[in-house]
Structure formats: structure tokens, C-alpha cells
Design a protein around this motif. Structure first.
Motif, PDB file in Angstrom:
ATOM      1  N   SER A 104      14.225  32.158  27.417  1.00 49.56           N
ATOM      2  CA  SER A 104      15.204  33.253  27.520  1.00 49.56           C
ATOM      3  C   SER A 104      15.161  33.923  28.892  1.00 49.56           C
ATOM      4  O   SER A 104      16.180  34.402  29.383  1.00 49.56           O
ATOM      5  CB  SER A 104      14.967  34.288  26.423  1.00 49.56           C
ATOM      6  OG  SER A 104      13.692  34.887  26.563  1.00 49.56           O
ATOM      7  N   VAL A 105      13.988  33.951  29.525  1.00 51.94           N
ATOM      8  CA  VAL A 105      13.890  34.542  30.864  1.00 51.94           C
ATOM      9  C   VAL A 105      14.703  33.709  31.860  1.00 51.94           C
ATOM     10  O   VAL A 105      15.445  34.249  32.670  1.00 51.94           O
ATOM     11  CB  VAL A 105      12.413  34.650  31.312  1.00 51.94           C
ATOM     12  CG1 VAL A 105      12.309  35.110  32.745  1.00 51.94           C
ATOM     13  CG2 VAL A 105      11.661  35.591  30.389  1.00 51.94           C
ATOM     14  N   ASP A 106      14.590  32.385  31.767  1.00 51.62           N
ATOM     15  CA  ASP A 106      15.375  31.499  32.623  1.00 51.62           C
ATOM     16  C   ASP A 106      16.864  31.749  32.415  1.00 51.62           C
ATOM     17  O   ASP A 106      17.620  31.904  33.371  1.00 51.62           O
ATOM     18  CB  ASP A 106      15.053  30.030  32.331  1.00 51.62           C
ATOM     19  CG  ASP A 106      16.084  29.083  32.927  1.00 51.62           C
ATOM     20  OD1 ASP A 106      16.176  29.033  34.172  1.00 51.62           O
ATOM     21  OD2 ASP A 106      16.811  28.426  32.165  1.00 51.62           O
ATOM     22  N   ARG A 107      17.283  31.804  31.176  1.00 48.06           N
ATOM     23  CA  ARG A 107      18.705  32.023  30.872  1.00 48.06           C
ATOM     24  C   ARG A 107      19.200  33.345  31.448  1.00 48.06           C
ATOM     25  O   ARG A 107      20.227  33.398  32.124  1.00 48.06           O
ATOM     26  CB  ARG A 107      18.908  32.002  29.348  1.00 48.06           C
ATOM     27  CG  ARG A 107      20.363  32.230  28.942  1.00 48.06           C
ATOM     28  CD  ARG A 107      20.496  32.673  27.494  1.00 48.06           C
ATOM     29  NE  ARG A 107      19.841  33.962  27.328  1.00 48.06           N
ATOM     30  CZ  ARG A 107      19.014  34.248  26.334  1.00 48.06           C
ATOM     31  NH1 ARG A 107      18.715  33.359  25.421  1.00 48.06           N
ATOM     32  NH2 ARG A 107      18.466  35.453  26.255  1.00 48.06           N
TER      33      ARG A 107
ATOM     34  N   GLY B 120      22.378  36.377  35.374  1.00 50.68           N
ATOM     35  CA  GLY B 120      22.459  37.490  36.315  1.00 50.68           C
ATOM     36  C   GLY B 120      22.708  37.015  37.737  1.00 50.68           C
ATOM     37  O   GLY B 120      23.514  37.594  38.474  1.00 50.68           O
ATOM     38  N   PHE B 121      22.033  35.948  38.143  1.00 51.88           N
ATOM     39  CA  PHE B 121      22.216  35.379  39.481  1.00 51.88           C
ATOM     40  C   PHE B 121      23.662  34.938  39.665  1.00 51.88           C
ATOM     41  O   PHE B 121      24.305  35.288  40.655  1.00 51.88           O
ATOM     42  CB  PHE B 121      21.264  34.193  39.665  1.00 51.88           C
ATOM     43  CG  PHE B 121      21.416  33.484  40.975  1.00 51.88           C
ATOM     44  CD1 PHE B 121      20.856  34.012  42.121  1.00 51.88           C
ATOM     45  CD2 PHE B 121      22.118  32.295  41.059  1.00 51.88           C
ATOM     46  CE1 PHE B 121      20.996  33.367  43.347  1.00 51.88           C
ATOM     47  CE2 PHE B 121      22.258  31.639  42.270  1.00 51.88           C
ATOM     48  CZ  PHE B 121      21.696  32.180  43.417  1.00 51.88           C
ATOM     49  N   ARG B 122      24.178  34.185  38.700  1.00 49.36           N
ATOM     50  CA  ARG B 122      25.550  33.673  38.824  1.00 49.36           C
ATOM     51  C   ARG B 122      26.586  34.793  38.774  1.00 49.36           C
ATOM     52  O   ARG B 122      27.571  34.766  39.500  1.00 49.36           O
ATOM     53  CB  ARG B 122      25.825  32.637  37.737  1.00 49.36           C
ATOM     54  CG  ARG B 122      25.116  31.318  37.963  1.00 49.36           C
ATOM     55  CD  ARG B 122      25.562  30.709  39.309  1.00 49.36           C
ATOM     56  NE  ARG B 122      24.877  29.487  39.609  1.00 49.36           N
ATOM     57  CZ  ARG B 122      25.421  28.283  39.534  1.00 49.36           C
ATOM     58  NH1 ARG B 122      26.664  28.130  39.144  1.00 49.36           N
ATOM     59  NH2 ARG B 122      24.720  27.225  39.855  1.00 49.36           N
ATOM     60  N   GLU B 123      26.372  35.777  37.927  1.00 49.95           N
ATOM     61  CA  GLU B 123      27.312  36.899  37.835  1.00 49.95           C
ATOM     62  C   GLU B 123      27.397  37.639  39.171  1.00 49.95           C
ATOM     63  O   GLU B 123      28.473  37.920  39.683  1.00 49.95           O
ATOM     64  CB  GLU B 123      26.879  37.854  36.724  1.00 49.95           C
ATOM     65  CG  GLU B 123      27.792  39.042  36.540  1.00 49.95           C
ATOM     66  CD  GLU B 123      27.290  39.964  35.445  1.00 49.95           C
ATOM     67  OE1 GLU B 123      27.206  41.183  35.711  1.00 49.95           O
ATOM     68  OE2 GLU B 123      26.977  39.464  34.350  1.00 49.95           O
TER      69      GLU B 123
ATOM     70  N   GLU C 188      19.645  26.710  43.776  1.00 57.90           N
ATOM     71  CA  GLU C 188      19.156  27.562  42.689  1.00 57.90           C
ATOM     72  C   GLU C 188      18.145  26.744  41.893  1.00 57.90           C
ATOM     73  O   GLU C 188      18.492  25.719  41.301  1.00 57.90           O
ATOM     74  CB  GLU C 188      20.288  28.007  41.764  1.00 57.90           C
ATOM     75  CG  GLU C 188      19.783  28.844  40.600  1.00 57.90           C
ATOM     76  CD  GLU C 188      20.816  29.106  39.519  1.00 57.90           C
ATOM     77  OE1 GLU C 188      20.501  29.906  38.625  1.00 57.90           O
ATOM     78  OE2 GLU C 188      21.908  28.512  39.542  1.00 57.90           O
ATOM     79  N   VAL C 189      16.900  27.189  41.895  1.00 53.60           N
ATOM     80  CA  VAL C 189      15.835  26.501  41.164  1.00 53.60           C
ATOM     81  C   VAL C 189      15.587  27.288  39.879  1.00 53.60           C
ATOM     82  O   VAL C 189      15.011  28.373  39.914  1.00 53.60           O
ATOM     83  CB  VAL C 189      14.540  26.396  41.995  1.00 53.60           C
ATOM     84  CG1 VAL C 189      13.505  25.559  41.253  1.00 53.60           C
ATOM     85  CG2 VAL C 189      14.827  25.821  43.374  1.00 53.60           C
ATOM     86  N   ARG C 190      16.060  26.736  38.776  1.00 53.29           N
ATOM     87  CA  ARG C 190      15.901  27.427  37.497  1.00 53.29           C
ATOM     88  C   ARG C 190      14.488  27.278  36.983  1.00 53.29           C
ATOM     89  O   ARG C 190      13.727  26.443  37.445  1.00 53.29           O
ATOM     90  CB  ARG C 190      16.902  26.878  36.491  1.00 53.29           C
ATOM     91  CG  ARG C 190      18.329  27.269  36.914  1.00 53.29           C
ATOM     92  CD  ARG C 190      19.325  27.079  35.862  1.00 53.29           C
ATOM     93  NE  ARG C 190      19.023  27.840  34.654  1.00 53.29           N
ATOM     94  CZ  ARG C 190      19.841  27.868  33.614  1.00 53.29           C
ATOM     95  NH1 ARG C 190      20.977  27.213  33.647  1.00 53.29           N
ATOM     96  NH2 ARG C 190      19.519  28.555  32.539  1.00 53.29           N
ATOM     97  N   GLY C 191      14.160  28.096  36.005  1.00 52.42           N
ATOM     98  CA  GLY C 191      12.830  28.070  35.414  1.00 52.42           C
ATOM     99  C   GLY C 191      12.748  27.094  34.253  1.00 52.42           C
ATOM    100  O   GLY C 191      13.541  26.151  34.156  1.00 52.42           O
TER     101      GLY C 191
END
Length: 108
Positions: A27-30, A35-38, A19-22
Motif C-alpha cells: 500500500s505504501v508503494d501504491r 501521489g507522485f503521478r498526481e 520512477e523506481v517503484r517499491g
């Protein structure tokens, strides 16, 4: 949607996902990460997720992806928020086989 797509496209029931976070503190990264993890927790529990901090900048993204590949060696799928082209360049430079990869469409 990124998590569901990766799970649907994988021919495995377990493996390693990158998973490559931003950009940190964005707030978009968060929101994308949550959402990805959920979604992942509902459907993809057989997979181990390695999280790295990326960037929408191609060079920065390529470097953090190359570092992750050097340390971990192999991934069965990748979800990247931005800098998707850097992710692909890192995979190609490492001669890593192409794997399912979700992320933003880049136009460079």
C-alpha cells in the motif's frame, strides 16, 4: 513532494524521468506512486516517465536501475521509493552523470 522537488531542481522543461517503484502490492508503494503521478501531472507534463519496479534491497534496486539504464541510456532525473543507495550505485557503475534524484534517505 518528490515530483515537485524533481521539477523544481531540473534545469530543463522536458526530458526523461525514471520512477523506481517499491515493492509490488504494498500500500505504501501504491500511495507514493499515486501521489507522485498526481503531482507530476499538474506540473511536469513536458517530461516522459519510465516506470520500473524496484525494491528496498540494495542489490535488487541496483540491478533494476542498471537494466533501465542499459535499455534507455540516459535519464534527466530519478524518483526512487526505496533502495536509493542501489540507484546511486547503478548510476555510478554506468558512468551516468548525477541528475536530480529524490527518494528515501538510506543509512547503510
Amino acid at each position: 513532494m518528490s515530483a515537485k522537488w524533481l521539477i523544481d531542481e531540473s534545469d530543463k522543461k522536458s526530458g526523461d524521468i525514471l520512477e523506481v517503484r517499491g515493492l509490488p502490492t504494498n500500500s505504501v508503494d501504491r500511495d507514493r506512486h499515486l501521489g507522485f503521478r498526481e503531482s507530476w501531472n499538474r506540473q511536469g507534463n513536458g517530461f516522459k516517465i519510465t516506470k520500473i519496479v524496484g525494491s528496498s534491497d540494495t542489490g535488487d534496486s541496483q540491478k533494476v536501475n542498471a537494466d533501465a539504464l542499459a535499455v534507455h541510456g540516459h535519464y534527466d532525473g530519478v524518483c526512487t521509493q526505496g533502495g536509493s543507495d542501489g540507484t546511486v550505485q547503478a548510476l555510478m557503475a554506468a558512468k551516468h552523470p548525477f541528475v536530480p534524484r529524490s527518494g528515501e534517505g538510506e543509512n547503510e
